[in-house]
Design an enzyme around this catalytic site. Structure first.
Site, PDB file in Angstrom:
ATOM      1  N   GLN A 125      20.254  33.482  33.715  1.00 33.16           N
ATOM      2  CA  GLN A 125      21.360  34.419  33.502  1.00 33.16           C
ATOM      3  C   GLN A 125      20.854  35.840  33.386  1.00 33.16           C
ATOM      4  O   GLN A 125      19.804  36.110  32.814  1.00 33.16           O
ATOM      5  CB  GLN A 125      22.201  34.032  32.292  1.00 33.16           C
ATOM      6  N   GLY A 126      21.626  36.760  33.971  1.00 31.98           N
ATOM      7  CA  GLY A 126      21.223  38.168  33.975  1.00 31.98           C
ATOM      8  C   GLY A 126      22.300  39.048  33.383  1.00 31.98           C
ATOM      9  O   GLY A 126      23.154  39.601  34.075  1.00 31.98           O
ATOM     10  N   SER A 128      21.785  40.953  29.756  1.00 37.14           N
ATOM     11  CA  SER A 128      21.238  42.052  28.950  1.00 37.14           C
ATOM     12  C   SER A 128      20.361  42.980  29.772  1.00 37.14           C
ATOM     13  O   SER A 128      19.749  42.575  30.756  1.00 37.14           O
ATOM     14  CB  SER A 128      20.405  41.495  27.802  1.00 37.14           C
ATOM     15  N   SER A 162      16.499  34.134  30.763  1.00 35.53           N
ATOM     16  CA  SER A 162      15.764  32.960  30.299  1.00 35.53           C
ATOM     17  C   SER A 162      15.327  32.081  31.460  1.00 35.53           C
ATOM     18  O   SER A 162      16.137  31.702  32.296  1.00 35.53           O
ATOM     19  CB  SER A 162      16.600  32.159  29.303  1.00 35.53           C
ATOM     20  N   GLU A 245      29.810  29.234  26.479  1.00 32.87           N
ATOM     21  CA  GLU A 245      28.500  28.981  25.882  1.00 32.87           C
ATOM     22  C   GLU A 245      28.617  28.198  24.573  1.00 32.87           C
ATOM     23  O   GLU A 245      27.782  27.403  24.228  1.00 32.87           O
ATOM     24  CB  GLU A 245      27.773  30.301  25.649  1.00 32.87           C
ATOM     25  N   ASN A 368      23.231  39.148  14.744  1.00 31.58           N
ATOM     26  CA  ASN A 368      23.971  39.050  13.474  1.00 31.58           C
ATOM     27  C   ASN A 368      24.974  40.187  13.335  1.00 31.58           C
ATOM     28  O   ASN A 368      26.113  39.979  12.905  1.00 31.58           O
ATOM     29  CB  ASN A 368      22.997  39.178  12.294  1.00 31.58           C
ATOM     30  N   GLU A 369      24.535  41.380  13.661  1.00 28.02           N
ATOM     31  CA  GLU A 369      25.363  42.564  13.428  1.00 28.02           C
ATOM     32  C   GLU A 369      26.607  42.533  14.325  1.00 28.02           C
ATOM     33  O   GLU A 369      27.705  42.853  13.883  1.00 28.02           O
ATOM     34  CB  GLU A 369      24.533  43.836  13.679  1.00 28.02           C
TER      35      GLU A 369
END
Lengths: 394, 364, 364, 394
Positions: A125-126, A128, A162, A245, A368-369
């Protein structure tokens, strides 16, 4: 077939097949170990496909078995319980496939779905980019149309692709409209990785492994027919894909968590850490958190979860990733000083990998943020965080 | 009564800070990793030229005769930059051990060597536990006019760079402290999680040893002699926590997401601010405990510093986002130090138990 | 296998929520404080008219024959509004106790009374401990054809509104369960910290009692019979945590400081979001444990719910700022419930020890 | 005199005087108990003054003893160690006095300082308002000049006017310039409380006590000569005054904390809680935090703290208030269920008060949230939190 008969069937198949030449795959290839034994794991994917164990939740008309949620849950559980290896086919089966089923055209479905189902083609997957980590809307990779061929030529860089070095295809979110900003003007493309305009460089992780890559595109070509939806649809499709996902892999994941906790208990019992009240309390707390995740998943996986549960499910990623990160630390604290130096015991090495890898759990797939922003804004209706003055930044 | 640093102390600390900012930056650390976690040139500057290891060595043994407060200041600066040198092992652990238990010329000679910049490492079985002598204690035997020592020690910190080893061993039915020169020992480097403080397996097979103490000592004496090392470890952790926070502050000030620097997000600000408070709390305790060397305060400093460092390292990785999980960025180096030091001289719960036993009486 | 609520369960819960939103708001709570922490009218609706206490009473005793999942849903709603009624004491504690240990007509009659809306309270010495029977157990003696019970119980929850008391007592060398009617007992209200669940000192001085069990039971049986009450307490805590979060969200959405609502500050958002996750985690465990009634899961639910409630109440006070520390705002009512319930059936560390003992074997 | 001789002198004086008719004051009147025995405590203030123990740090020319920091520290410690009662003169001595010494005119110094020093006049503070809690710059209380007399007429409301019902005077921060916004146009006034335009209503706190008030002004009069500085100076003066609030009382406060921790240890030892590992660890952790505060104070109280320490001192309020709040909870957890019901044991009641009162520690005098903003912005140089669109709000 009853659910228990189905469970026995999965367990039986795993016991009969995760053996012989596949024996080395036992419990390998999971988080922190994702680049282990790639060729054998590709063979394993084909083995799974032959057994009818890939894409079991896809609709029948797209080659799946259309199994209901309960069976899919059982499959995940038994697969994990048997020590099944990390699934190289996961991105194709769990992300790209459902996306094509929802948004692809007939030709795409025909060309791509069978290859995924049969373990012949693997996907990366592309999403980020270095300057757009949590902020997907600010991606800069560009796709320009080649007026002659109608193909798209892609230039830019993706990170955290990944296992791109083990994959055949990558799906890419890119800016298809010159000068567009934010979520507008994006395009969702499917690109072959073995072509001159693509360069894949491993990213070395903090634990030492390299499960992720940076992937560079320099005029890499995407065939005209290999975009999903129309140009400008990219954001909508990408968001839907992120939705796929979540879900069923959860229970398999939890089974893996349980095995990790069992390992920690085993070592604590052996090395005397189990006699320390603070360690005992932390192990008990970890168990409680794991049971809570299990029941949370059981609530989310209901056929028609009520609004309350839908709201709460926004928090699930935050819940499991922080639990898992704490578990990674607990493992090291149970090892004590003996975990700080190396060990010949593979269980120690497993806990060391866990410690480092779980640091990434609270970052990848939405930090998390970002998770807390989403829960507060979408779940609790609190005011949205304002964007800065520029969409692109300093 | 107050804890104001003297002008000399401030000068010493600031010079150390300046030197290490220049000599122990990210690139130098990468080179040190390639060299087994040791920067020989930096060590020659620190140990030799600048004689940091002489700081707390008594004047009569060629040292400056200062004490734990000064060692703690230097250890804090070393921690801040994860300086890949055996300062802690030599100056804070070995030297005070020799000063406390050593006697006569043998002791003075070793102190002189440490003060002059020779690296020393300490080898005992229980470094990971609250009780340093738990496990199988090495055995010393008389041989000719001297001694030999035999032992296998699972992990000795900074062993690879050491010129000699200090080994507590059973001798004549009691405990003695022995020095073994490097050539007499077999050193097998281990892949540890702290890349800046390497450990090695040490095998002594009837190695020639010289005895440092005069008449033996108790396990309690040995434990007491480690107080400075415990304190300095906490100081180093405080420094490392500060270093991790420094990294984080620099990164969030630059990194832009959603059109704003990450530093402008209030949740990020609050977490950095809370970290500063936590570090400052640990630092205050380290400074106070450095004056008192009270065992309870030293244990407490270890508790707070361990926690501050772990949080600071954890937050550094988290707030660096994706790149925080990559080898090439520095946050993981601090996480490694955090975890590796979490259980030296006992875990946090064991340290708290020392305090609780004193306040509440023994649990049992 | 999944944990989806049935349409009936959702209906029951939503009706309860609607009723309590209307009948157990801030003003009504203030009036209940004046009346000793009890709202008689609300109780008459809940216990009488709507027969909530019949939910888990077996059908043959006049109940609906449902189980812990339904009780947990109702307890959660009661907790959310801190409903000042003895629902937990009667329906979740007394009724399951009688159902488990009671026998014959005596038991059935008591269950019938609870199902019909008579309030019951349970009196045993060790309510604050992990072991409910620790302390001095009441003594029952035969008197004529019946029994008398003598005891002083330091604190009995919901004693003031009870129509009768359930008392485990030593009888004939074993344990028996006895019922004492309210007029036979001396009830001395205590000033407790939980203003919505009053406690009282109970003195029984040879009080006439009827025996409910047939042939005695073990301490272990008694403990097992409390599983539903433990679970329902956790459910109530989850509800109260949600109630505290509700309050907070409403306040921060309105309160303006520095020209912005407090809700727009990211640090506030993140804390509220993290609380939601924590509450949802506890809620999931409560729902799961309500189906299994597995002692470990029930203990775990207590741990998570206790923590979620305390944090939610603490944050409610903090994020209300100055007014959060005033009597007239509601956050402190939740803090009181949080602290008062933190040690019913054992503290968090005792609950964790139950789990740890099962996973790791006994500590000793 | 040596510092130890001074210590002995304080201890001796306290032992000789906190006795007889003052004996009931032992350990009373502290946080959570601030409205206890007010008349006797006023007498006590006069007794202290006679002994020369008020305003010992004020310069000699203003009637103080000009004692150096070390002696002030010792006084605070010994006062607390002896169980000295909460100081009703604190606001006058610690806040208003230093403010007048820095900013007042000669006439004001002559009129007000001696009365403070001698325990004849007591002060309350009037800063916060219902709509301006943490946000002092948005206060709305108005002061208008009476053209005839030159006096100021004040209208508005202040909250958290601590002990106003026991005080003679209040200092008030008000908006002296019609239509001004934010920190501009504020005025710092000194007002007598016993006048018709002032109404004081107690605020009941969560533990049941009433140490604070809401104070309403309806044309309350401030003499022309009773403003500090000039109109428009209010913000500067108010900020300086908040600076005086920190400092020496710290060590006396810590002595009180230590007594509270001792009480908890005493009860834990009696009731068996001291046998529980989790309680033992929390008590040990509390002790560690207390020692850290002690050393932090020793660093801050140096004559010329270095910049590093000045930066760290921004965090001290956050540090102590959160420590204290946790201690309040620890006390209740040590009591266990017996703390939930009432008790005849005054020690139990003390811990119950502590539990409730410490909830306010993280709010009053700058909430946790404001403290963290200040540390981040002033201490760490992080970007300032933007104000909302309106200075006043919805």
């Amino acid at each position: 077939m009853s659910i228990e008969a189905f469970r026995a069937e999965v367990a039986g198949w795993m016991a009969a097949n995760l053996t012989g030449r596949f024996a080395p795959l036992f419990d390998r290839g999971h988080a922190g170990d994702g680049d282990a034994l790639p060729e054998l794991r590709k063979d394993w994917e084909r083995k799974l496909a032959e057994g009818g164990w890939t894409c079991i939740g896809w609709p029948r008309e797209h080659g799946g078995r259309g199994l209901p949620v309960a069976e899919q849950v059982v499959f995940q559980e038994e697969y994990a319980r048997a020590g099944g290896p990390g699934r190289l086919g996961h991105i194709g089966e769990g992300l790209l496939g459902p996306t094509l089923i929802a948004f692809g055209d007939d030709d795409q479905k025909r060309r791509f779905l069978p290859a995924i189902r049969e373990g012949r083609e693997f996907w990366a997957q592309g999403y980020s980019e270095p300057d757009a980590g949590s902020d997907l809307a600010s991606i800069r990779t560009r796709a320009r149309r080649d007026p002659e061929s109608g193909d798209w030529l892609v230039t830019g860089q993706k990170v955290w692709t990944s296992l791109a070095h083990l994959s055949d295809w990558i799906f890419v979110l890119a800016r298809g409209e010159e000068g567009s900003i934010g979520p507008k003007g994006l395009i969702f493309l499917m690109m072959r990785l073995d072509q001159p305009g693509v360069e894949i460089r491993p990213i070395r992780q903090i634990g030492g492994g390299s499960e992720f890559n940076a992937t560079f595109f320099d005029g890499a070509r995407v065939k005209a027919g290999d975009i999903v939806g129309v140009p400008g649809d990219g954001w909508r499709i990408a968001m839907a894909l992120l939705g796929f996902e979540r879900g069923l892999s959860t229970l398999g994941q939890q089974m893996g968590f349980a095995r990790e906790l069992d390992l920690i208990i085993e070592i604590a019992t052996e090395n005397g850490a189990a006699a320390r009240p603070a360690i005992r309390a932390r192990i008990a707390r970890a168990w409680a958190g794991l049971r809570a995740m299990r029941h949370m998943a059981m609530r989310m996986l209901a056929d028609h979860p009520e609004p309350q549960v839908q709201l709460e499910s926004l928090g699930y990623k935050y819940q499991w990733s922080n639990w898992h990160r704490d578990l990674g630390r607990l493992g090291m604290d149970v090892l004590g000083f003996s975990g700080a130096a190396a060990s010949a015991d593979p269980r120690v090495e497993k806990l060391r990998r866990l410690f480092f890898f779980t640091r990434a759990d609270t970052v990848y797939g939405g930090t998390n943020e970002i998770q807390l922003n989403i829960i507060a804004e979408r779940g609790l209706g609190m005011p949205r965080e304002p964007r800065g003055p520029s969409g692109k930044g300093a | 009564m107050d804890l104001q640093l003297s002008p000399d102390q401030i000068f010493m600390r600031d010079e150390a800070r300046r030197l290490l900012a220049e000599r122990s930056g990210s690139e130098q650390l990468r080179r040190a990793i390639g060299a087994g976690g040791f920067d020989a040139a930096l060590w020659s500057t620190i140990g030799g030229e600048l004689a940091w290891c002489a700081v707390a060595v008594p004047e009569e043994a060629g040292g400056l005769g200062l004490g734990a407060p000064e060692l703690a200041l230097l250890a804090e600066e070393c921690g801040r930059r994860l300086a890949p040198v055996p300062f802690w092992s030599s100056a804070c652990l070995a030297a005070p051990l020799v000063a406390a238990l050593g006697a006569g010329e043998a002791g003075a000679a070793l102190l002189g060597r440490i003060a002059a910049g020779e690296a020393a490492a300490c080898a005992w079985p229980g470094i990971g536990g609250a009780d340093p002598l738990c496990g199988t204690i090495p055995v010393a035997r008389r041989a000719g006019g001297g001694w030999t020592v035999s032992a296998t020690i699972a992990a000795v910190l900074d062993a690879s760079s050491a010129a000699f080893f200090l080994v507590p061993a059973s001798a004549d039915g009691g405990l003695g402290l022995f020095a073994v020169e490097r050539p007499a020992a077999a050193v097998e480097p281990l892949e540890g999680i702290d890349l800046m403080r390497p450990a090695a397996r040490l095998v002594l097979d009837g190695a020639a040893a010289s005895r440092i103490d005069s008449a033996g000592f108790s396990a309690r004496d040995f434990d007491d002699a480690l107080m400075t090392a415990r304190l300095a470890e906490a100081a180093e952790q405080v420094g490392a926590a500060q270093g991790a926070l420094d990294l984080t502050l620099a990164y969030v000030a630059e990194r832009v997401q959603f059109g704003r620097t990450i530093a402008s997000f209030q949740a990020v600000k609050h977490r950095c601010a809370a970290l500063l408070v936590e570090i400052s709390e640990a630092r205050s305790l380290v400074h106070g405990a450095a004056r008192s060397l009270d065992p309870l305060e030293v244990a407490a400093a270890g508790v707070l510093a361990t926690q501050a460092l772990f949080r600071a390292a954890e937050e550094a990785i988290q707030l660096h986002g994706g790149v925080g999980n990559t080898w090439e960025y520095d946050p993981h180096l601090y996480l490694r130090r955090a975890q590796a030091t979490a259980a030296v001289f006992g875990s946090t719960d064991e340290k708290l138990a020392i305090i609780a036993d004193a306040l509440l009486g023994d649990a049992a």
